[in-house]
Scaffold this active site. Sequence first.
Site, mmCIF file in Angstrom:
data_model
loop_
_atom_site.group_PDB
_atom_site.id
_atom_site.type_symbol
_atom_site.label_atom_id
_atom_site.label_comp_id
_atom_site.label_asym_id
_atom_site.label_seq_id
_atom_site.Cartn_x
_atom_site.Cartn_y
_atom_site.Cartn_z
ATOM 1 N N VAL A 247 0.318 -8.268 7.019
ATOM 2 C CA VAL A 247 -0.161 -9.461 7.838
ATOM 3 C C VAL A 247 0.460 -10.837 7.676
ATOM 4 C CG1 VAL A 247 -2.694 -8.698 8.426
ATOM 5 C CG2 VAL A 247 -2.042 -10.014 6.189
ATOM 6 N N LYS B 205 0.837 -1.050 -0.084
ATOM 7 C CA LYS B 205 0.046 -0.079 -0.140
ATOM 8 C C LYS B 205 0.865 1.336 -0.001
ATOM 9 C CE LYS B 205 -3.786 -2.220 2.521
ATOM 10 N NZ LYS B 205 -4.190 -2.510 4.107
#
Length: 340
Positions: A279, A86
């Site tokens: 994650v 991102k």
Amino acid sequence: MFEHDAVDVEQRALTGALPPRSHVAELVAEAHARYAGLDEGEVADYIPVLGAADPARFGLSVVDIEGTSHEVGGVGDTFSIQSISKAFVFALVCEELGHEAVHDRVGVNNTGLAFNSVMAIELNGGSPMNPMVNAGAIATTALVPAASAEERWELVRGGLSRFAGRELELDNTVYRSEAETNHRNRAIGRLLQSYGRLDPDPLETVDVYTRQCALSVTAHDLAVMGATLAAGGVNPATGEQVVSAEVCRDTLTVLASCGMYERSGEWLFEIGLPAKSGVSGGIVAVAPGKGAVGTYSPLLDPAGNSIRGQRACAYLSRALGLNLFASIHRGASELEASHV
Ligand code: GLU
């Protein structure tokens, strides 16, 4: 979260360059040794294939703005970049569209909620809020100027490869595992569409976002990518100007406020560096004008941040004098400690 076990390390307030190279190498080795045995936390398994990650893996890499690396452990182990993508897609979009457009279309404020929160969108009148949560990242990927989803994907993959200084490849197993289970992200895409916040097809955009998250990287790659943001957009390994210095500033600002999920404030308080985690267990922490730390260790805290990675960054931030907020009296020596 941090147990404050790095507080016994002297906090340096160091302006300018990193300490001498031999000293950096020693401290990176010490950071790895301190936390390699720590086995708190859980491996993420909401993307089924991530549940198979080996919890013992731990790679730690520091790359400075001249391209010198200091590395220990599994720095060549590959993992999917996940949310760390991102940061770099945001930088590419800022480079194309500029500061104001991205501010207006995506936003730069923390939600205080989980990265995949639907409530955050509803509470904020359909705003994706910031590019580091899934809604904002999907909205950012949609802004990559392209005529088709395939072209958008190639621009994302090519752009992230320029940050890494090598061609990054898709991990197809991770991509398929997430694509089969990402109902929530598809719902977020549709919700953004309903608010008029997504111009391209939402499901195609979510698919490109899912692929960007499944790009395969190493801790070394993350450090090079972060060092590019630290070096005014010039990749220290290839010498290529990937984005402008202004874009690096904008990206690092968003990482400081939003990069570590809803724990971003706590991270900044302890470590004082812009950073992004994902994650699968990666973290990139950037020391502007100095370099970056890349870590990989898949055991996570409940927010989704790697536990060993956070602890190693806390240690190195103090020992290497990286904390952006470390204060020093004018006239005092650069290396003088400012104890906190
Ligand atoms: N691809 C993951 C998702 O959308 C990224 C999550 C993360 O790393 O925070 O759920």
